[in-house]
Write a protein that holds these residues in place. Structure first.
Motif, PDB file in Angstrom:
ATOM      1  N   SER A 250       0.762  -1.348  -0.033  1.00 35.65           N
ATOM      2  CA  SER A 250      -0.046   0.019  -0.086  1.00 35.65           C
ATOM      3  C   SER A 250       0.890   1.415   0.037  1.00 35.65           C
ATOM      4  CB  SER A 250      -0.863  -0.154   1.167  1.00 35.65           C
ATOM      5  OG  SER A 250      -1.573   1.083   1.256  1.00 35.65           O
ATOM      6  N   ASP A 251       1.953   1.366   0.722  1.00 39.21           N
ATOM      7  CA  ASP A 251       2.846   2.406   0.834  1.00 39.21           C
ATOM      8  C   ASP A 251       3.625   2.558  -0.567  1.00 39.21           C
ATOM      9  OD1 ASP A 251       2.318   2.709   3.382  1.00 39.21           O
ATOM     10  OD2 ASP A 251       3.861   1.752   4.202  1.00 39.21           O
ATOM     11  N   GLN A 252       3.871   1.524  -1.181  1.00 39.05           N
ATOM     12  CA  GLN A 252       4.394   1.544  -2.550  1.00 39.05           C
ATOM     13  C   GLN A 252       3.327   2.131  -3.614  1.00 39.05           C
ATOM     14  OE1 GLN A 252       5.589  -2.481  -3.444  1.00 39.05           O
ATOM     15  NE2 GLN A 252       7.565  -2.368  -2.352  1.00 39.05           N
ATOM     16  N   CYS A 253       2.171   2.128  -3.404  1.00 37.98           N
ATOM     17  CA  CYS A 253       1.240   2.692  -4.425  1.00 37.98           C
ATOM     18  C   CYS A 253       1.124   4.302  -3.957  1.00 37.98           C
ATOM     19  CB  CYS A 253      -0.051   1.998  -3.851  1.00 37.98           C
ATOM     20  SG  CYS A 253      -0.481   0.521  -4.692  1.00 37.98           S
ATOM     21  N   ASP A 254       1.371   4.563  -2.754  1.00 35.64           N
ATOM     22  CA  ASP A 254       1.464   6.017  -2.499  1.00 35.64           C
ATOM     23  C   ASP A 254       2.555   6.580  -2.719  1.00 35.64           C
ATOM     24  OD1 ASP A 254       1.743   8.465  -0.465  1.00 35.64           O
ATOM     25  OD2 ASP A 254      -0.287   7.652   0.154  1.00 35.64           O
ATOM     26  N   ARG A 255       3.586   6.030  -3.094  1.00 31.01           N
ATOM     27  CA  ARG A 255       4.798   6.674  -3.388  1.00 31.01           C
ATOM     28  C   ARG A 255       4.735   6.630  -4.923  1.00 31.01           C
ATOM     29  NH1 ARG A 255       7.124   3.557   0.576  1.00 31.01           N
ATOM     30  NH2 ARG A 255       7.894   1.915  -1.181  1.00 31.01           N
ATOM     31  N   PHE A 256       4.059   5.788  -5.714  1.00 29.85           N
ATOM     32  CA  PHE A 256       4.134   5.596  -7.196  1.00 29.85           C
ATOM     33  C   PHE A 256       3.116   6.803  -7.371  1.00 29.85           C
ATOM     34  CE2 PHE A 256       6.700   2.218  -8.642  1.00 29.85           C
ATOM     35  CZ  PHE A 256       6.550   2.169 -10.026  1.00 29.85           C
ATOM     36  N   ALA A 257       2.064   7.233  -6.779  1.00 30.75           N
ATOM     37  CA  ALA A 257       1.047   8.404  -7.182  1.00 30.75           C
ATOM     38  C   ALA A 257       1.877   9.578  -7.428  1.00 30.75           C
ATOM     39  CB  ALA A 257       0.282   8.456  -6.124  1.00 30.75           C
ATOM     40  N   GLU A 258       3.185   9.859  -6.858  1.00 33.07           N
ATOM     41  CA  GLU A 258       3.909  11.049  -7.131  1.00 33.07           C
ATOM     42  C   GLU A 258       4.531  11.217  -8.571  1.00 33.07           C
ATOM     43  OE1 GLU A 258       6.630  11.275  -3.732  1.00 33.07           O
ATOM     44  OE2 GLU A 258       5.262  11.091  -2.493  1.00 33.07           O
ATOM     45  N   LYS A 259       4.592   9.949  -9.449  1.00 35.75           N
ATOM     46  CA  LYS A 259       5.155   9.883 -10.481  1.00 35.75           C
ATOM     47  C   LYS A 259       4.174  10.343 -11.498  1.00 35.75           C
ATOM     48  CE  LYS A 259       8.036   5.965  -9.909  1.00 35.75           C
ATOM     49  NZ  LYS A 259       9.197   5.301 -10.924  1.00 35.75           N
ATOM     50  N   PRO A 260       4.813  10.934 -12.597  1.00 33.61           N
ATOM     51  CA  PRO A 260       3.838  11.548 -13.611  1.00 33.61           C
ATOM     52  C   PRO A 260       3.043  10.568 -14.186  1.00 33.61           C
ATOM     53  CG  PRO A 260       6.367  11.886 -14.300  1.00 33.61           C
ATOM     54  CD  PRO A 260       6.252  10.933 -13.082  1.00 33.61           C
ATOM     55  N   SER A 261       1.991  11.131 -14.852  1.00 30.23           N
ATOM     56  CA  SER A 261       0.883  10.333 -15.589  1.00 30.23           C
ATOM     57  C   SER A 261       1.438   9.376 -16.466  1.00 30.23           C
ATOM     58  CB  SER A 261      -0.117  11.326 -16.240  1.00 30.23           C
ATOM     59  OG  SER A 261      -0.831  12.238 -15.571  1.00 30.23           O
ATOM     60  N   GLY A 262       0.974   8.122 -16.539  1.00 26.61           N
ATOM     61  CA  GLY A 262       1.614   7.183 -17.453  1.00 26.61           C
ATOM     62  C   GLY A 262       0.809   5.636 -16.948  1.00 26.61           C
ATOM     63  N   VAL A 263       1.269   4.720 -17.827  1.00 25.12           N
ATOM     64  CA  VAL A 263       0.808   3.493 -17.558  1.00 25.12           C
ATOM     65  C   VAL A 263       1.283   2.562 -16.556  1.00 25.12           C
ATOM     66  CG1 VAL A 263      -0.066   1.359 -19.059  1.00 25.12           C
ATOM     67  CG2 VAL A 263      -0.184   3.581 -20.105  1.00 25.12           C
ATOM     68  N   TYR A 264       0.709   2.167 -15.574  1.00 19.11           N
ATOM     69  CA  TYR A 264       1.510   1.472 -14.554  1.00 19.11           C
ATOM     70  C   TYR A 264       0.733   0.123 -14.111  1.00 19.11           C
ATOM     71  CZ  TYR A 264       3.773   5.830 -13.786  1.00 19.11           C
ATOM     72  OH  TYR A 264       4.423   6.974 -14.031  1.00 19.11           O
ATOM     73  N   THR A 265       1.397  -0.927 -13.591  1.00 18.46           N
ATOM     74  CA  THR A 265       0.872  -2.346 -13.434  1.00 18.46           C
ATOM     75  C   THR A 265       0.989  -2.485 -11.862  1.00 18.46           C
ATOM     76  OG1 THR A 265       2.966  -3.322 -13.473  1.00 18.46           O
ATOM     77  CG2 THR A 265       1.494  -3.204 -15.470  1.00 18.46           C
TER      78      THR A 265
END
Length: 802
Positions: A250-265
């Motif tokens: 869940s914490d990893q999802c929070d950190r990834f939310a700071e990345k630019p718009s894109g396609v993530y899995t």
């Protein structure tokens, strides 16, 4: 005064000028998200230009005031061509630039099509419907244009406005067939929504305004979610290794939310807290990047209600969540009767009022299905396309993305590439069984580091809950299967049996019931509220440790938080087997439990080619792993990638949506190619003149031949629970707000039926039409508490037994 609409209740007038300028204002706002403000505004500004003709004014007056012996028949006066013709005459000349011509083709097509579907530039018969409309004689055309320049804007102002639209067109370099298709659809969406919204607002007596920003709401909901997650960390079980791992993901999802718009899995294993982890990403990303909405796309209508309820409960967001299960309204009936857009003539019967309902995906948080998502881009019916612009500047989460239909893989990938590449949306592909969407011809474009979860192999090992037992030989029929289940149930205590067809499930249920085993039945013949009640009873029995069996179709494999001590899965794709395994020992109640894979001899898969193909591919993988004593890695991320690579390669011919009725030409060729060379060549040969346009896609033909499933289903409101009250209210509600409320409630009480089922029900007088057949409801005796819709018509007798 030139009139665009009369309000039905009081005959109040909306002028053509007012309607065009209001629609322009809305369309500019919609288009700005793609930096095509003036292109979208231009389409809206000209869409009803033809209403400036005296012919249309008389035609409208006749329709509204029911004049006897009308001069014009319904549909006889064309008001949609004039605006496109004006553009064509001014900006499609020998001296026009390629960008001016592209503007005319894209915007002009949206204008002439706003009461139907986008026109073909070339049809399979090698004619051009678009050219026919551009060169069509429009009565009183000169007067129409003069009135527009007198009332709406001067010629100089118009020239300046078109110049700004051309500048927007110039940003799309290099320009190709894919971009032309999606840009055409996007502009069409903007003008449809602007037109329908302004017409609806005028009818309701309110001013048309653009929807407010949702940043404050996403900020609020994010903090509500974080407060809830904080309470989980304070519980005694938070120190359990699995819960620590869930919190880390869940914490990893929070950190990834700071990345630019894109396609993530997001490849969280079953039971890893995927729904809340993805929601955490979505809310943080939406608030930080100022996205307009969060959209969840799920494979089945059957799981919308559970996921939406979980999000609603955690966030307290009842008023901001839209559950869009399916189109209850069957517009094809109205299309055949030529009444689909009659509200434009101001007569406002009940079915026309339905056309004005708010149906535009403007809510902050939306739950809908993969079928509806694909329909927005590719299906006919402008209720579908109207929603497209609201998919831009959004966070879009695909739950169980491996369920993309095989024939739609390429079309899905290109839609995602457009949303990510041009429409400023962020895409999250969620599943424990990620498909290899980037390994096909029309590949999904992802970044190098697109997976959110680090150390996937370690995570999979930590979440191992089951052993897969190969019991495919010998094959079993229902009698063999029932005997085996009865013999082993005492040791298992409870068992979930998942088969591939509703018929096989029903017959097994009957066989087990005859053997006096406690048994539950689930299928998509039941409405959502019915399934929910059944699942609640099943969960209650699971807590009691009372022996019983549940037999069901694959509907239980996604989005249903339930845990059996044993699961039996009829052979299907490896992803389906993995999803079935996720319903066994889901929360780690035991160290490891067994999931049995059987080969059912009585399932008829003749019309289920995709399941059959997945079954063949999975059988090869299972055999390979058995030979290499590698069974514990059968459901690993690596094995799933290998499975999908092989599956897609073996079915490569099906990925691009071949159209059998058009000599198997692919939908990708029909819609997404820069130049349809064969059609252009045949057009030149047939007409003995050069092909006149830049674009050559067959947009109407593509929409006419697109169905996510071979037999498109129709939603039926059924008399289960509150459904009875909703059916009784259908004929007594005419106001838009009443109908909107009613249909929102009805989503929980609908069942989707196939064409042959609909025909059988009609022939048996089992259904009741509403709104001239635009909406259907089921008579009470045809709905069973055991099976849902009962084609035998014995529901009433079964209800008496219960």
């Amino acid at each position: 005064m030139f009139v665009a609409h009369y309000r039905s209740k009081d005959k109040e007038i909306q002028s053509v000028r007012k309607h065009l300028l209001d629609a322009q204002y809305l369309a500019e706002h919609y288009g700005a998200k793609l930096n095509v403000r003036y292109m979208a505004g231009l389409a809206a500004l000209l869409h009803d230009l033809g209403k400036y003709s005296e012919h249309f004014q008389l035609y409208l007056s006749q329709a509204v005031f029911k004049q006897e012996n009308p001069k014009f028949k319904k549909g006889e006066v064309d008001h949609a061509t004039a605006g496109a013709k004006l553009l064509f005459e001014l900006y499609y000349t020998k001296s026009s630039s390629p960008y001016e011509k592209l503007l005319v083709e894209i915007v002009g097509n949206a204008i002439i099509s706003h009461h139907g579907n986008l026109h073909d530039f070339i049809s399979p018969k090698h004619d051009s419907d678009f050219l026919r409309r551009m060169t069509k004689e429009v009565p009183q055309y000169k007067n129409v244009v003069e009135s527009f320049f007198e009332e709406v804007m001067t010629e100089a102002e118009f020239e300046d406005y078109v110049g700004k639209a051309v500048k927007e067109m110039e940003q799309f370099v290099p320009f190709n067939g894919k971009l032309s298709f999606f840009l055409s659809k996007f502009i069409f969406s903007c003008v449809l929504d602007a037109d329908r919204t302004n017409t609806r607002d005028f009818e309701a007596g309110v001013v048309s305004n653009v929807p407010p920003k949702n940043k404050a709401k996403f900020e609020k909901y994010y903090h509500v979610l974080m407060d809830y997650l904080k309470t989980l960390k304070e519980k005694p079980e938070a120190s359990h290794p699995i819960n620590i791992l869930r919190a880390k993901m869940s914490d990893q999802c929070d950190r990834f939310a700071e990345k630019p718009s894109g396609v993530y899995t997001l490849s969280i294993p079953t039971g890893g807290g995927k729904t809340l982890a993805s929601l955490r990403y979505a809310l943080k990303h939406a608030k930080d990047k100022e996205k307009d909405r969060v959209i969840y796309i799920v494979p089945y209508t059957t799981i919308i209600e559970q996921n939406a309820q979980e999000v609603r409960d955690k966030l307290g967001a009842a008023d901001d969540i839209l559950e869009h299960h399916s189109n209850i309204i069957d517009e094809t009936v109205w299309d055949k009767k030529d009444v689909g857009d009659e509200f434009e003539e101001g007569s406002h019967t009940k079915q026309q009022t339905l056309k004005l309902m708010k149906d535009d995906f403007s809510a902050p948080i939306i739950f809908t299905t993969m079928v509806q998502f694909l329909n927005i881009f590719y299906a006919k019916g402008n209720r579908n396309t109207r929603r497209l612009h609201n998919l831009s500047n959004a966070v879009i989460i695909f739950d169980e993305v491996q369920k993309v239909p095989l024939n739609c893989v390429s079309l899905f990938n290109e839609a995602i590439n457009f949303l990510s590449g041009q429409a400023k949306s962020s895409i999250l592909l969620c599943t424990a069984t990620q498909p290899a969407l980037d390994s096909v011809q029309y590949r999904l474009v992802k970044g190098e580091d697109s997976e959110i979860i680090a150390n996937l192999a370690e995570v999979e090992l930590a979440f191992k809950r089951v052993d897969i037992i190969d019991k495919t030989k010998p094959k079993m029929n229902n009698q063999n299967l029932a005997s085996w289940l009865n013999d082993n149930l005492e040791g298992w205590e409870n068992a979930l049996v998942i088969l591939n067809t509703k018929r096989a499930v029903k017959e097994l249920y009957e066989t087990l019931k005859d053997n006096e085993v406690d048994v539950f039945h689930l299928s998509t013949s039941m409405c959502a509220a019915h399934r929910k009640d059944q699942l609640e009873e099943i969960k209650k029995r699971l807590k009691e440790d009372t022996p019983f069996i549940c037999v069901t179709t694959a509907l239980i494999e996604a989005g249903v938080d339930i845990s059996f001590k044993c699961v039996v899965r009829s052979l299907a794709g490896l992803d389906s087997i993995a999803q079935a395994a996720g319903r066994c020992n889901r929360h780690g109640e035991a160290d490891v439990r067994d999931v049995y894979v059987i080969d059912h001899s009585e399932e008829s898969l003749g019309y289920l080619k995709e399941i059959e193909a997945g079954k063949d591919a999975a059988q090869n993988v299972i055999a390979y792993n058995k030979r290499n004593e590698n069974n514990d890695k059968l459901l690993s991320h690596k094995m799933m990638q290998d499975y999908f690579d092989a599956f897609y390669k073996a079915r490569e011919v099906d990925l691009n949506y071949p159209i059998s009725k058009l000599n198997n030409i692919n939908m990708t060729t029909l819609l997404l190619k820069s130049r349809h060379k064969n059609y252009v060549k045949d057009y030149i040969a047939k007409h003995q003149q050069p092909y006149p346009f830049i674009l050559s896609s067959s947009l109407r033909t593509g929409a006419d031949h697109f169905n996510v499933i071979d037999s498109p289903t129709q939603a039926m409101i059924v008399p289960y629970g509150e459904g009875k009250t909703i059916i009784a209210e259908l004929e007594s509600n005419e106001r838009i707000e009443d109908l909107s409320r009613l249909f929102k409630q009805a989503q929980q009480y609908t069942v989707n039926v196939y064409p042959h089922e609909l025909r059988n029900l009609k022939n048996a007088n089992a259904i009741v039409p509403h709104f001239d057949g635009g909406v259907w409801s089921l008579r009470e005796r045809w709905y069973s508490k055991q099976y849902g819709i009962d084609l035998a018509g014995e529901g009433e007798m079964e209800e008496m037994i219960f």
